[in-house]
Structure formats: structure tokens, C-alpha cells
Design a protein around this motif. Structure first.
Motif, PDB file in Angstrom:
ATOM      1  N   ALA A 208       0.813  -1.102   0.083  1.00 60.24           N
ATOM      2  CA  ALA A 208      -0.059   0.041  -0.076  1.00 60.24           C
ATOM      3  C   ALA A 208       0.834   1.123   0.131  1.00 60.24           C
ATOM      4  O   ALA A 208       2.198   0.994   0.336  1.00 60.24           O
ATOM      5  N   ILE A 209       0.494   2.533  -0.580  1.00 57.41           N
ATOM      6  CA  ILE A 209       1.067   3.597  -0.471  1.00 57.41           C
ATOM      7  C   ILE A 209       0.287   4.498   0.668  1.00 57.41           C
ATOM      8  O   ILE A 209      -0.888   4.731   0.437  1.00 57.41           O
ATOM      9  N   ILE A 210       1.099   5.044   1.310  1.00 55.93           N
ATOM     10  CA  ILE A 210       0.333   5.960   2.514  1.00 55.93           C
ATOM     11  C   ILE A 210       1.189   7.205   2.368  1.00 55.93           C
ATOM     12  O   ILE A 210       2.030   7.543   2.051  1.00 55.93           O
ATOM     13  N   ARG A 211       0.118   8.320   2.304  1.00 57.81           N
ATOM     14  CA  ARG A 211       0.331   9.603   2.518  1.00 57.81           C
ATOM     15  C   ARG A 211       0.633   9.993   3.998  1.00 57.81           C
ATOM     16  O   ARG A 211      -0.309   9.978   4.504  1.00 57.81           O
ATOM     17  N   ILE A 212       1.832  10.554   4.180  1.00 60.35           N
ATOM     18  CA  ILE A 212       2.167  10.615   5.517  1.00 60.35           C
ATOM     19  C   ILE A 212       1.507  11.806   5.979  1.00 60.35           C
ATOM     20  O   ILE A 212       1.459  13.063   5.539  1.00 60.35           O
ATOM     21  N   THR A 213       0.904  11.985   7.363  1.00 59.08           N
ATOM     22  CA  THR A 213       0.388  12.833   8.049  1.00 59.08           C
ATOM     23  C   THR A 213       1.260  13.444   9.217  1.00 59.08           C
ATOM     24  O   THR A 213       1.120  14.420   9.570  1.00 59.08           O
ATOM     25  N   SER A 214       1.947  12.517   9.946  1.00 53.98           N
ATOM     26  CA  SER A 214       2.665  12.986  10.965  1.00 53.98           C
ATOM     27  C   SER A 214       3.966  11.666  10.994  1.00 53.98           C
ATOM     28  O   SER A 214       3.406  10.352  10.689  1.00 53.98           O
ATOM     29  N   THR A 215       4.904  12.185  11.185  1.00 54.73           N
ATOM     30  CA  THR A 215       6.228  11.166  11.387  1.00 54.73           C
ATOM     31  C   THR A 215       7.158  11.695  12.439  1.00 54.73           C
ATOM     32  O   THR A 215       7.131  12.995  12.689  1.00 54.73           O
ATOM     33  N   ALA A 216       7.905  10.942  13.230  1.00 57.24           N
ATOM     34  CA  ALA A 216       8.481  11.362  14.438  1.00 57.24           C
ATOM     35  C   ALA A 216      10.125  10.890  14.390  1.00 57.24           C
ATOM     36  O   ALA A 216      10.541  10.099  13.411  1.00 57.24           O
TER      37      ALA A 216
ATOM     38  N   HIS B 260      19.805  15.707  18.687  1.00 56.93           N
ATOM     39  CA  HIS B 260      20.788  15.380  18.941  1.00 56.93           C
ATOM     40  C   HIS B 260      21.745  16.165  20.079  1.00 56.93           C
ATOM     41  O   HIS B 260      22.400  15.341  20.934  1.00 56.93           O
ATOM     42  N   ASP B 261      21.656  17.260  19.894  1.00 58.46           N
ATOM     43  CA  ASP B 261      22.579  18.369  20.653  1.00 58.46           C
ATOM     44  C   ASP B 261      21.650  18.841  21.938  1.00 58.46           C
ATOM     45  O   ASP B 261      22.438  19.171  22.883  1.00 58.46           O
ATOM     46  N   ASN B 262      20.476  18.467  22.164  1.00 58.25           N
ATOM     47  CA  ASN B 262      19.675  19.019  23.356  1.00 58.25           C
ATOM     48  C   ASN B 262      18.814  18.170  23.967  1.00 58.25           C
ATOM     49  O   ASN B 262      17.538  18.403  23.707  1.00 58.25           O
ATOM     50  N   GLN B 263      19.135  17.125  24.440  1.00 55.41           N
ATOM     51  CA  GLN B 263      18.208  16.018  24.773  1.00 55.41           C
ATOM     52  C   GLN B 263      17.597  16.339  26.147  1.00 55.41           C
ATOM     53  O   GLN B 263      16.702  15.587  26.501  1.00 55.41           O
ATOM     54  N   ASN B 264      18.087  17.306  26.990  1.00 54.85           N
ATOM     55  CA  ASN B 264      17.215  17.899  27.995  1.00 54.85           C
ATOM     56  C   ASN B 264      15.851  18.282  27.690  1.00 54.85           C
ATOM     57  O   ASN B 264      14.924  17.821  28.260  1.00 54.85           O
ATOM     58  N   ASP B 265      15.894  19.238  26.788  1.00 53.37           N
ATOM     59  CA  ASP B 265      14.814  19.817  26.416  1.00 53.37           C
ATOM     60  C   ASP B 265      13.997  19.035  25.107  1.00 53.37           C
ATOM     61  O   ASP B 265      12.596  19.400  25.071  1.00 53.37           O
ATOM     62  N   VAL B 266      14.427  18.415  24.309  1.00 48.09           N
ATOM     63  CA  VAL B 266      13.804  17.696  23.333  1.00 48.09           C
ATOM     64  C   VAL B 266      13.599  16.092  23.763  1.00 48.09           C
ATOM     65  O   VAL B 266      14.633  15.315  24.009  1.00 48.09           O
ATOM     66  N   THR B 267      12.417  15.739  23.786  1.00 47.43           N
ATOM     67  CA  THR B 267      12.144  14.614  24.070  1.00 47.43           C
ATOM     68  C   THR B 267      11.501  13.723  22.630  1.00 47.43           C
ATOM     69  O   THR B 267      11.655  12.642  22.315  1.00 47.43           O
ATOM     70  N   LYS B 268      11.022  14.473  22.079  1.00 44.93           N
ATOM     71  CA  LYS B 268      10.160  14.036  20.734  1.00 44.93           C
ATOM     72  C   LYS B 268       9.879  14.953  19.891  1.00 44.93           C
ATOM     73  O   LYS B 268       9.061  15.940  20.026  1.00 44.93           O
ATOM     74  N   VAL B 269      10.065  14.816  18.516  1.00 40.30           N
ATOM     75  CA  VAL B 269      10.200  15.812  17.585  1.00 40.30           C
ATOM     76  C   VAL B 269       9.064  15.139  16.512  1.00 40.30           C
ATOM     77  O   VAL B 269       9.363  14.178  15.771  1.00 40.30           O
ATOM     78  N   VAL B 270       7.877  15.712  16.380  1.00 41.81           N
ATOM     79  CA  VAL B 270       6.970  15.334  15.175  1.00 41.81           C
ATOM     80  C   VAL B 270       6.937  16.241  14.093  1.00 41.81           C
ATOM     81  O   VAL B 270       7.101  17.500  14.189  1.00 41.81           O
ATOM     82  N   LEU B 271       7.163  15.672  12.812  1.00 43.29           N
ATOM     83  CA  LEU B 271       7.317  16.288  11.566  1.00 43.29           C
ATOM     84  C   LEU B 271       6.119  16.067  10.823  1.00 43.29           C
ATOM     85  O   LEU B 271       5.532  15.042  11.006  1.00 43.29           O
ATOM     86  N   LYS B 272       5.780  17.111  10.043  1.00 42.35           N
ATOM     87  CA  LYS B 272       4.495  17.137   9.477  1.00 42.35           C
ATOM     88  C   LYS B 272       4.655  17.733   7.929  1.00 42.35           C
ATOM     89  O   LYS B 272       5.257  18.482   7.970  1.00 42.35           O
ATOM     90  N   PRO B 273       4.468  16.893   6.797  1.00 48.55           N
ATOM     91  CA  PRO B 273       4.486  17.429   5.456  1.00 48.55           C
ATOM     92  C   PRO B 273       3.677  18.658   5.568  1.00 48.55           C
ATOM     93  O   PRO B 273       2.650  18.934   6.178  1.00 48.55           O
ATOM     94  N   ASP B 274       3.794  19.566   4.328  1.00 51.80           N
ATOM     95  CA  ASP B 274       3.044  20.707   4.107  1.00 51.80           C
ATOM     96  C   ASP B 274       1.730  20.584   4.199  1.00 51.80           C
ATOM     97  O   ASP B 274       0.879  21.307   4.828  1.00 51.80           O
TER      98      ASP B 274
END
Length: 396
Positions: free
Chosen positions: A28-36, A376-390
Motif C-alpha cells: 500500500a502507499i501511505i500519504r504521511i500525515t505525521s512522522t517522528a 541530538h544536541d539538546n536532549q534535556n529539552d527535546v524528548t520527541k520531534v514530530v514532523l509534518k508534510p506541508d
């Protein structure tokens, strides 16, 4: 389409690449709505995982909308799905035992020799995680091809936002399986090394599975604060000797179960860890294994060690004598995600498990490279980054 592409150590870029196509009837082909961005993606970023090639598309935590299916897929266009990071056939010996990460058919034939040489036997394929795990394009992209789509993805009911279910793809089942592998009994004390995403979900899961006490070990204050919100006691390894602290907290017995949620990039200025770093830098070794050594030495006699942390190669100075003499049990492995997804989805819908606390940053896909550097550089403040296409950003 646009996708995050690996070009070398600490060199990832959002490039224009070919759109994925249906290759097999069950695709199947999935159009991404959220990725981390996952903590284990940083192992790729740092160059610790072998068999990466320039041009590989990264990402194994993602969800989206079905836009195309092969004739053997059970998905339907328009469905919202979360996709497990393990690629498994659903019908081999191991899949029949719900050991999906041990699937015999998840790797293309051309990639099985790599895994067999490194590990003795091939395992399931993984999205966006080197050629020894199949060389599959990952989901930090606008679209992704999902093999065996009749087995892996779970359909998400309408009305549940992405943020609540995205982590069904990996870190929530991984944290849950880590606690399950610790074989927690009522009244147990469980020590968890690492308060990254998997470690924090392991803390939450350990309590849900019956632990009386959970002791979380890290050196990032914010992550320790998040663990404490679930009721965990905490040790900052920069302020205390971990072994001595655990002995004091357990009356000299040691924790009943220990969970290594750190893996091959253990931090800290410890003699064995410094030696590991030198060996890795000079190609005499691959993994930094301070945490698993410490967990084995600290665990009580007859206790259990669970190791969800990712390791990639060979290690030395492994305390095998202590492991044997103390009568410990070790359980590990990539997560059998498909096995855990339905029950964990129900737990989320019943509000027994919260996942949204994990998200610290949201970025457009075009800023994915910056997300990696930031994580990578700030793991105290960054626990999870969620990316979204336009288009996903525009839809919100």
C-alpha cells in the motif's frame, strides 16, 4: 516527493526523490500525515549502524492516509493508519508465534545475507534503518510504500488525532514490551536506565504492569522530572554512583528487574565507557555498553534484565560471570509491534495511557534536518520531534 535523506554521518537533508510505487500485490502507499524522529534514528545520524548508504530515506515512526493499494492489501483508500516499524509477513513460523520482529520473510532476498553474516539469521525488515534490515525507504517523507500492508498497519477510528496514536508505531509498544520482558511481579522494584521516549514509556508501563516502585536513571533534569510525574524515584548519575544508590534504595538487595533503555550510545565519563568510545572511534569496537554492564551488576540475584536499547555489533568486557553466577534472565529484541498495537490502541482510547506528553517539538518536514540536530544536541529539552508534510500542516 520530498523526503529526509541520509548522506553520511551527521549529514541528513530533505531532498526531492522519486515517489514510491506499488511493487508487490500486498503493498500500500501511505500519504504521511505525521512522522517522528526516534532516539534510535540518532544511531544512524551518528554513524553507528552499519550498511547505511547515501540516499537512504530515514524514518520508522509514521502514520497517514491510504492513497493506493495492491490487489492483496486489506486496506482501503482513505483509511487512516499507524504503521509498525517492523515489516513482517504474518504467515511464517515466527509470525505464527506473534514474534513479528523475527519474521523470516521481512527482508528482501538480496539483503538476507548481510543480516545472516552479522547476526546468524535474518530478522524482520525495518523501515528506514539500513540495508541489513532490508534497505526499505522510511517514512520521514511525503509518501511511503508499506509492504505486507494486510498484516502491519492498524486502522485508526475517526476523531482520534495523530498525536495520541502516532507512537503506536514504535516507542509505546517498545516501552510496553520492555516492561513485559522484565516479568514484573506484584511488589517489584524496577530500575530503568534512560529516560528518553522508550525509557519513559517503560516507566509508565512498569507501573501499569504492577511494579510497586520504579527507579529512573538519567542525567537530564527535565527527563527525570517527566519520570517523576508517573511516580518514579530518580537517580541523576552525574550526582550519585548508580550502583551505590540502588543498593541503598533497595536495602542492599538490588532491583528485582532492570531495564536498559539506552543501548549502544551510553553517555557518561566512566572508565569502561571511555574505553568503548575510543574503540568505536578507532574501529576496534562498535557499541558502548556501560549501561547493560551496570544493570547486570546492580540487579538482584535471580532477577531479570530487559534490554530494549538498540545494539548493533560486538562488545567486550561483558560481565558474563556475574550474569551466570547471579542466575539472571535477559530478554531483549526488536519489538513485536503488531502483537501489541490493538490492545494499546484500546488503552489509549480508554484514556488509560497518555502519549501526548512525550511531544516537545513540532516541525514541518522541510526542517527535519534541523530537528535531528536539535534532538541530538539538546536532549534535556527535546524528548520527541514530530514532523509534518506541508499538506498535513495546512489541514490543521
Amino acid at each position: 516527493m520530498r523526503a529526509l535523506v541520509w548522506h553520511g554521518r551527521k549529514d541528513v537533508r530533505v531532498d526531492t526523490v522519486d515517489d514510491p510505487e506499488i511493487l508487490n500485490p500486498r503493498d500500500a502507499i501511505i500519504r504521511i500525515t505525521s512522522t517522528a524522529i526516534c532516539g534510535s534514528d540518532l544511531h544512524l545520524y551518528d554513524g553507528y549502524i552499519p550498511t547505511m548508504k547515501s540516499g537512504d530515506i530515514l524514518g520508522h515512526e509514521f502514520m497517514g492516509e491510504v492513497v493506493e493499494t495492491g490487489p492483496g492489501s486489506t486496506l482501503k483508500k482513505g483509511q487512516r493508519v499507524v504503521v509498525p516499524f517492523t515489516i513482517s509477513c504474518g504467515s511464517c513460523f515466527h509470525c505464527g508465534k506473534h514474534q513479528y520482529s523475527a519474521c523470516d520473510n521481512g527482508l528482501p532476498a538480496d539483503n538476507q545475507d548481510i543480516a545472516q553474516t552479522l547476526y546468524g539469521q535474518p530478522m524482520a525488515g525495518l523501515f528506514g534503518y539500513s540495508h541489513m534490515t532490508g534497505g526499505y525507504a522510511g517514512g520521514q517523507a511525503e509518501y511511503v510504500r508499506v509492504p505486507f500492508s494486510d498484516v502491519g498497519p492498524i486502522v485508526i477510528p475517526d476523531g482520534i488525532e495523530d498525536d495520541k496514536v502516532l507512537f503506536l508505531s514504535d516507542i509505546l509498544p517498545t516501552g510496553w514490551m520492555a516492561a513485559e520482558n522484565a516479568q514484573i511481579e506484584p511488589g517489584d522494584t524496577v530500575a530503568v536506565w534512560g529516560c528518553g521516549p522508550v525509557g519513559l514509556f517503560a516507566v509508565q508501563s512498569a507501573f501499569l504492569q504492577g511494579a510497586e516502585r520504579v527507579i529512573a536513571i538519567d542525567h537530564y533534569p527535565r527527563r527525570l522530572e517527566l519520570a517523576a510525574k508517573f511516580g518514579a524515584e530518580t537517580i541523576n548519575y552525574e550526582d550519585s554512583d548508580v550502583y551505590d544508590a540502588l543498593m541503598q534504595m533497595t536495602g542492599g538487595i538490588g532491583p528485582d528487574a532492570c531495564i536498559d533503555a539506552v543501548g549502544l550510545e551510553a553517555h557518561g565519563v566512566f572508565f569502561d565507557n571511555v574505553v568503548d568510545q575510543i574503540k568505536a572511534a578507532t574501529f576496534l569496537g562498535t557499541d558502548r555498553t556501560h549501561v547493560i554492564r551496570q544493570a547486570i551488576l546492580a540487579c538482584r540475584k535471580g532477577g531479570r534484565v530487559s534490554m530494549p536499547g538498540v545494539y548493533g555489533g560486538f562488545v567486550d568486557k561483558f560481565p558474563l560471570g556475574a550474569f551466570m553466577e547471579k542466575g539472571l534472565t535477559l530478554k531483549t529484541g526488536q519489538t513485536h509491534v503488531q502483537h501489541y498495537m490493538p490492545a494499546l490502541l484500546n488503552a489509549i482510547m480508554e484514556e488509560k495511557i497518555d502519549t501526548t506528553f512525550m511531544i516537545s517539538h513540532r516541525l514541518p518536514l522541510e526542517q527535519a534536518a534541523e530537528g535531528y540536530r536539535m534532538f541530538h544536541d539538546n536532549q534535556n529539552d527535546v524528548t520527541k520531534v514530530v514532523l509534518k508534510p506541508d499538506w498535513a500542516e495546512a489541514a490543521e
